[in-house]
Enzyme design. Structure first.
Site, short mmCIF file in Angstrom:
data_model
loop_
_atom_site.label_atom_id
_atom_site.label_comp_id
_atom_site.label_asym_id
_atom_site.label_seq_id
_atom_site.Cartn_x
_atom_site.Cartn_y
_atom_site.Cartn_z
CD1 TRP A 195 -2.56 1.77 0.54
CD2 TRP A 195 -1.90 1.91 2.67
NE1 TRP A 195 -3.20 2.85 1.11
CE2 TRP A 195 -2.82 2.95 2.42
CE3 TRP A 195 -1.36 1.79 3.95
CZ2 TRP A 195 -3.20 3.88 3.39
CZ3 TRP A 195 -1.73 2.69 4.92
CH2 TRP A 195 -2.64 3.72 4.64
CG ASP A 276 -2.54 -2.56 7.20
OD1 ASP A 276 -3.63 -2.37 7.79
OD2 ASP A 276 -2.11 -1.81 6.30
CE LYS A 312 -10.61 0.69 1.48
NZ LYS A 312 -9.74 1.40 2.43
#
Length: 467
Positions: A195, A276, A312
């Site tokens: 990311w 993560d 999300k």
């Protein structure tokens, strides 16, 4: 220094009225100006008009700005995509850059269960008082149990330190500050690719990092042998940053068997896994399945860090709600780690926001709303899976070369790593008005079934006609 003189009749001194279209200054910017009365005829000087009963002699400071040496920052590689998309007037344009869920009509989606939770909050008439530094207690309990399972032995033994953070980014940043302070010089290993914000986070925290192999461009799959070799080669005591599920940007996850081998190496090297977890429940549609990698490490008794985000899976993008969890060897260790995380958070942001925390606590804490949330996650994950299948079908029908595009189906989550290079990605934008990151990543959450064929045309054209 510039000197201006104007004259008028000798009447009592009045405050001058200054008009200056060239400098567009406010009176505050004239601090330090010397004002000296003198007599004579009123004059105008280079657009500066003084209307006063006295002439005024003024000396203006013309120092260069204190910030003259500050360079313009480059656009964010992800958020900058949306800015470019908004400026495009073409009706066929697609924004596949930012990882945010859209409906089939490509509109933002607020979950129904979130609306219910907010209505409940209004009915309760809850206040807006400061939260403790560690956040909302009900949220911290709910998020740890959601991650590890309510019956997890680490939770029951009090070995989990949970601090509410500013979504995934803030939670990662808080843990990075902890690493920098208590493990100075220890390196964090980050997957290649990863990311886009991971490296920024550790750079700004002053934590050194290096990369381990992850993506194999030849297979558009996982380079597992390279990953294992690089973790083995890392110094003992290193922190290994892992994507718990739905790897961003590739969408390629290890199997459970591969996760077990990764855990073997990290244990052998006395390293610390740092997960993560940004897509729990959103990747597969199952909260438990998407947390399997983390739970495998915890079940082995390993100490780990886990950053969580609810952007999300609950669509709480702007609420900035997440957490950092430290699973420790003992309750005493967990208490000390939590105290130091709070100590680091205090000068950073003092305490976290309450609104998103209450939404999560209400949804997870109410069996009816929790079940509704699971159903909505399954719908969102299902829509993305449907788009993924349609895109694969369309590309396969258009490409007669025999190229294997099945990697699209093997990837998981909201992203697909197309294998397109920068020049090909530029062609996607410049010719086809498809906005995406330059590493070839597209967000399937921003794609509709109706647009799949158009995107397939763009991908086939860019892959074969741009070197």
């Amino acid at each position: 220094m510039a000197t201006f003189t104007a004259a008028a009749s000798a009447k009592p001194m009045a405050m001058p009225v200054i008009e200056n279209s060239q400098m567009n200054m406010s009176l505050k910017k004239f601090d330090g100006m010397r004002v000296t009365p003198s007599f004579g005829k009123k004059k105008e000087f280079s657009g500066l008009k003084l209307k006063s009963s006295h002439s005024v002699k003024m000396t203006l400071a013309t120092d260069v700005s204190r910030f003259e040496g500050v360079a313009m920052a480059p656009p964010d590689p992800i958020l900058g995509v949306s800015e470019a998309f908004k400026a495009d007037t073409n009706a066929l344009k697609l924004n596949l850059g930012v990882g945010a869920y859209r409906t089939e009509d490509l509109q933002p989606y607020v979950l129904n269960v979130v609306k219910k939770a907010e209505n409940l909050m209004l009915q309760k008439g809850e206040n807006k008082e400061y939260l403790p530094i560690e956040g909302l207690a009900a949220f911290n309990k709910a998020t740890a149990e959601l991650l590890l399972g309510a019956d997890n032995v680490a939770i029951k033994q009090g070995r989990v330190a949970t601090v509410q953070g500013l979504s995934g980014t803030g939670s990662l940043r808080l843990a990075a500050a902890f690493i920098q302070r208590y493990f100075p010089g220890e390196k964090v290993l980050i997957s290649s690719p990863t990311w886009g914000n991971h490296k920024n986070i550790f750079n700004d925290a002053g934590v050194p990092w290096s990369e381990y192999r992850y993506y194999d461009p030849k297979t558009v799959g996982l380079d597992f042998e390279g990953m294992i070799a690089d973790i083995k080669a890392a110094p003992d005591g290193s922190f290994i940053l892992l994507h718990g599920c739905a790897h961003n940007p590739t969408g390629i996850d290890p199997t459970l068997e591969q996760w077990a081998k990764i855990a073997d190496v990290i244990q052998e090297k006395k390293q610390t896994a740092f997960f993560d977890v940004a897509y729990q429940g959103f990747a597969s549609g199952s909260l438990d399945e998407d947390a399997a990698s983390v739970r495998l490490f915890v079940d082995r008794g390993m100490e780990i860090f886990v950053a969580q985000s609810y952007s999300k899976n609950l669509g709480l993008y702007s609420e900035r709600i997440g957490a950092i969890n430290a699973v420790c060897a003992s309750p005493d260790t967990a208490n000390r780690v939590k105290s130091q995380l709070k100590r680091l958070a205090r000068p950073m942001y003092s305490n976290p926001p309450v609104h998103g925390a209450r939404i999560v606590a209400n949804v997870v804490g109410d069996p009816v709303m929790f079940n509704e949330w699971n159903a909505e996650m399954e719908l969102m994950a299902g829509r993305i899976k449907g788009v993924r299948q349609r895109l694969y079908d369309n590309i396969s029908a258009k490409d007669k070369s025999g190229k294997d595009w099945s990697f699209i189906l093997k990837q998981i989550g909201m992203f697909s790593f197309t294998g397109l290079n920068k020049a090909q990605s530029d062609n996607m934008t410049n010719k086809w008005h498809v906005y995406m990151t330059k590493d070839g990543r597209i967000s399937l959450a921003g794609l509709s079934l109706a647009k799949c064929e158009y995107l397939a045309d763009a991908i086939v054209d860019s892959y074969y006609n741009v070197s």
